[in-house]
Design a protein around this motif. Structure first.
Motif, PDB file in Angstrom:
ATOM      1  N   ILE A  97     -10.314  13.468   9.446  1.00  0.00           N
ATOM      2  CA  ILE A  97     -10.566  13.385   8.005  1.00  0.00           C
ATOM      3  C   ILE A  97      -9.256  13.168   7.260  1.00  0.00           C
ATOM      4  O   ILE A  97      -9.160  12.321   6.362  1.00  0.00           O
ATOM      5  N   VAL A  98      -8.220  13.908   7.642  1.00  0.00           N
ATOM      6  CA  VAL A  98      -6.914  13.771   6.988  1.00  0.00           C
ATOM      7  C   VAL A  98      -6.353  12.371   7.203  1.00  0.00           C
ATOM      8  O   VAL A  98      -5.869  11.731   6.267  1.00  0.00           O
ATOM      9  N   ILE A  99      -6.428  11.866   8.428  1.00  0.00           N
ATOM     10  CA  ILE A  99      -5.912  10.531   8.734  1.00  0.00           C
ATOM     11  C   ILE A  99      -6.687   9.469   7.970  1.00  0.00           C
ATOM     12  O   ILE A  99      -6.093   8.515   7.448  1.00  0.00           O
ATOM     13  N   SER A 100      -8.000   9.622   7.865  1.00  0.00           N
ATOM     14  CA  SER A 100      -8.800   8.658   7.110  1.00  0.00           C
ATOM     15  C   SER A 100      -8.388   8.640   5.644  1.00  0.00           C
ATOM     16  O   SER A 100      -8.251   7.574   5.037  1.00  0.00           O
ATOM     17  N   ARG A 101      -8.181   9.831   5.062  1.00  0.00           N
ATOM     18  CA  ARG A 101      -7.773   9.917   3.667  1.00  0.00           C
ATOM     19  C   ARG A 101      -6.394   9.289   3.474  1.00  0.00           C
ATOM     20  O   ARG A 101      -6.166   8.537   2.530  1.00  0.00           O
ATOM     21  N   LEU A 102      -5.459   9.572   4.373  1.00  0.00           N
ATOM     22  CA  LEU A 102      -4.116   9.001   4.273  1.00  0.00           C
ATOM     23  C   LEU A 102      -4.134   7.487   4.456  1.00  0.00           C
ATOM     24  O   LEU A 102      -3.377   6.765   3.798  1.00  0.00           O
ATOM     25  N   SER A 103      -4.990   6.997   5.330  1.00  0.00           N
ATOM     26  CA  SER A 103      -5.113   5.559   5.540  1.00  0.00           C
ATOM     27  C   SER A 103      -5.612   4.876   4.267  1.00  0.00           C
ATOM     28  O   SER A 103      -5.087   3.824   3.867  1.00  0.00           O
ATOM     29  N   GLN A 104      -6.608   5.473   3.617  1.00  0.00           N
ATOM     30  CA  GLN A 104      -7.120   4.911   2.368  1.00  0.00           C
ATOM     31  C   GLN A 104      -6.058   4.950   1.287  1.00  0.00           C
ATOM     32  O   GLN A 104      -5.907   4.003   0.515  1.00  0.00           O
ATOM     33  N   MET A 105      -5.286   6.038   1.230  1.00  0.00           N
ATOM     34  CA  MET A 105      -4.205   6.132   0.241  1.00  0.00           C
ATOM     35  C   MET A 105      -3.144   5.064   0.503  1.00  0.00           C
ATOM     36  O   MET A 105      -2.594   4.488  -0.444  1.00  0.00           O
ATOM     37  N   CYS A 106      -2.858   4.783   1.751  1.00  0.00           N
ATOM     38  CA  CYS A 106      -1.874   3.761   2.105  1.00  0.00           C
ATOM     39  C   CYS A 106      -2.343   2.381   1.651  1.00  0.00           C
ATOM     40  O   CYS A 106      -1.562   1.604   1.098  1.00  0.00           O
ATOM     41  N   VAL A 107      -3.618   2.088   1.853  1.00  0.00           N
ATOM     42  CA  VAL A 107      -4.169   0.804   1.401  1.00  0.00           C
ATOM     43  C   VAL A 107      -4.082   0.705  -0.123  1.00  0.00           C
ATOM     44  O   VAL A 107      -3.656  -0.325  -0.669  1.00  0.00           O
ATOM     45  N   SER A 108      -4.448   1.785  -0.819  1.00  0.00           N
ATOM     46  CA  SER A 108      -4.399   1.776  -2.286  1.00  0.00           C
ATOM     47  C   SER A 108      -2.965   1.591  -2.785  1.00  0.00           C
ATOM     48  O   SER A 108      -2.721   0.824  -3.725  1.00  0.00           O
ATOM     49  N   LEU A 109      -2.015   2.283  -2.167  1.00  0.00           N
ATOM     50  CA  LEU A 109      -0.618   2.145  -2.583  1.00  0.00           C
ATOM     51  C   LEU A 109      -0.084   0.749  -2.306  1.00  0.00           C
ATOM     52  O   LEU A 109       0.679   0.196  -3.109  1.00  0.00           O
ATOM     53  N   THR A 110      -0.479   0.163  -1.192  1.00  0.00           N
ATOM     54  CA  THR A 110      -0.052  -1.195  -0.869  1.00  0.00           C
ATOM     55  C   THR A 110      -0.595  -2.185  -1.898  1.00  0.00           C
ATOM     56  O   THR A 110       0.121  -3.076  -2.361  1.00  0.00           O
ATOM     57  N   GLN A 111      -1.854  -2.026  -2.276  1.00  0.00           N
ATOM     58  CA  GLN A 111      -2.447  -2.905  -3.288  1.00  0.00           C
ATOM     59  C   GLN A 111      -1.765  -2.720  -4.640  1.00  0.00           C
ATOM     60  O   GLN A 111      -1.475  -3.692  -5.344  1.00  0.00           O
ATOM     61  N   GLU A 112      -1.489  -1.472  -5.001  1.00  0.00           N
ATOM     62  CA  GLU A 112      -0.821  -1.201  -6.269  1.00  0.00           C
ATOM     63  C   GLU A 112       0.590  -1.785  -6.281  1.00  0.00           C
ATOM     64  O   GLU A 112       1.028  -2.350  -7.288  1.00  0.00           O
ATOM     65  N   LEU A 113       1.292  -1.676  -5.173  1.00  0.00           N
ATOM     66  CA  LEU A 113       2.631  -2.250  -5.073  1.00  0.00           C
ATOM     67  C   LEU A 113       2.584  -3.768  -5.198  1.00  0.00           C
ATOM     68  O   LEU A 113       3.438  -4.367  -5.859  1.00  0.00           O
ATOM     69  N   ALA A 114       1.597  -4.403  -4.585  1.00  0.00           N
ATOM     70  CA  ALA A 114       1.467  -5.858  -4.690  1.00  0.00           C
ATOM     71  C   ALA A 114       1.214  -6.281  -6.137  1.00  0.00           C
ATOM     72  O   ALA A 114       1.773  -7.273  -6.617  1.00  0.00           O
ATOM     73  N   ILE A 115       0.387  -5.529  -6.849  1.00  0.00           N
ATOM     74  CA  ILE A 115       0.113  -5.841  -8.258  1.00  0.00           C
ATOM     75  C   ILE A 115       1.379  -5.676  -9.090  1.00  0.00           C
ATOM     76  O   ILE A 115       1.706  -6.529  -9.934  1.00  0.00           O
ATOM     77  N   LEU A 116       2.113  -4.595  -8.870  1.00  0.00           N
ATOM     78  CA  LEU A 116       3.361  -4.371  -9.608  1.00  0.00           C
ATOM     79  C   LEU A 116       4.391  -5.454  -9.301  1.00  0.00           C
ATOM     80  O   LEU A 116       5.095  -5.919 -10.202  1.00  0.00           O
ATOM     81  N   ASP A 117       4.471  -5.854  -8.037  1.00  0.00           N
ATOM     82  CA  ASP A 117       5.414  -6.916  -7.653  1.00  0.00           C
ATOM     83  C   ASP A 117       5.042  -8.235  -8.340  1.00  0.00           C
ATOM     84  O   ASP A 117       5.913  -8.935  -8.861  1.00  0.00           O
ATOM     85  N   LEU A 118       3.770  -8.569  -8.375  1.00  0.00           N
ATOM     86  CA  LEU A 118       3.321  -9.790  -9.037  1.00  0.00           C
ATOM     87  C   LEU A 118       3.599  -9.726 -10.537  1.00  0.00           C
ATOM     88  O   LEU A 118       4.087 -10.701 -11.126  1.00  0.00           O
ATOM     89  N   THR A 119       3.344  -8.582 -11.154  1.00  0.00           N
ATOM     90  CA  THR A 119       3.618  -8.412 -12.584  1.00  0.00           C
ATOM     91  C   THR A 119       5.108  -8.577 -12.868  1.00  0.00           C
ATOM     92  O   THR A 119       5.495  -9.249 -13.834  1.00  0.00           O
ATOM     93  N   PHE A 120       5.939  -7.993 -12.027  1.00  0.00           N
ATOM     94  CA  PHE A 120       7.385  -8.125 -12.198  1.00  0.00           C
ATOM     95  C   PHE A 120       7.819  -9.581 -12.084  1.00  0.00           C
ATOM     96  O   PHE A 120       8.621 -10.062 -12.892  1.00  0.00           O
ATOM     97  N   LYS A 121       7.290 -10.297 -11.113  1.00  0.00           N
ATOM     98  CA  LYS A 121       7.653 -11.706 -10.936  1.00  0.00           C
ATOM     99  C   LYS A 121       7.198 -12.549 -12.121  1.00  0.00           C
ATOM    100  O   LYS A 121       7.904 -13.466 -12.545  1.00  0.00           O
ATOM    101  N   ILE A 122       6.025 -12.244 -12.672  1.00  0.00           N
ATOM    102  CA  ILE A 122       5.529 -12.980 -13.834  1.00  0.00           C
ATOM    103  C   ILE A 122       6.450 -12.743 -15.030  1.00  0.00           C
ATOM    104  O   ILE A 122       6.844 -13.689 -15.725  1.00  0.00           O
ATOM    105  N   HIS A 123       6.824 -11.488 -15.271  1.00  0.00           N
ATOM    106  CA  HIS A 123       7.736 -11.177 -16.391  1.00  0.00           C
ATOM    107  C   HIS A 123       9.112 -11.787 -16.172  1.00  0.00           C
ATOM    108  O   HIS A 123       9.745 -12.269 -17.123  1.00  0.00           O
TER     109      HIS A 123
END
Length: 142
Positions: A97-123
């Motif tokens: 259960i802990v590993i599943s939760r951490l895996s989902q958090m890792c995916v969410s953080l990776t997606q959030e980082l990609a969005i922030l990186d794209l926003t930074f490049k656009i600006h």
């Protein structure tokens, strides 16, 4: 014909004291790991429960026999093995259960980082365009 084998003299009190000392040592190690922030409190609860169970079974030897009779096991150490296997399954499920939760958090953080990186490049690109426009609209000083 059933022949019983004579068992050598076994000092059950010594074994009981060793089991009690081992249980207390386990509880002490878990406590130290939590105190030093090497093990999080929410993960230590299951370990504390296992340590307390083994302490109780070590301290009250008759409790293992009573537990074995309650679950219908004729040989008390086999009941202890059953408890151990059930505990390992509980730990494996908990960590899954802990590993599943951490895996989902890792995916969410990776997606959030990609969005922030794209926003930074656009600006950054807009800033370059504004600078280029500002340089081109300045009158040349000749």
């Amino acid at each position: 014909v059933y022949h019983s084998m004579a068992l050598p003299d076994v000092n059950t009190h010594r074994i009981q004291w060793i089991a009690i000392a081992g249980s207390i040592a386990l509880l002490g190690v878990i406590f130290q790991l939590v105190r030093r922030h090497r093990l999080r409190v929410e993960y230590s609860l299951l370990w504390f429960a296992c340590g307390l169970l083994f302490f109780c079974l070590s301290f009250w030897r008759s409790s293992l026999d009573a537990l074995a009779r309650a679950v219908g096991v004729a040989y008390a150490p086999a009941a202890l093995l059953l408890i151990l296997v059930m505990g390992l399954y509980a730990l494996a499920l908990h960590y899954s259960i802990v590993i599943s939760r951490l895996s989902q958090m890792c995916v969410s953080l990776t997606q959030e980082l990609a969005i922030l990186d794209l926003t930074f490049k656009i600006h950054q690109e807009k800033d370059h365009q504004i600078e280029a426009l500002a340089k081109s609209s300045k009158p040349s000083q000749e």
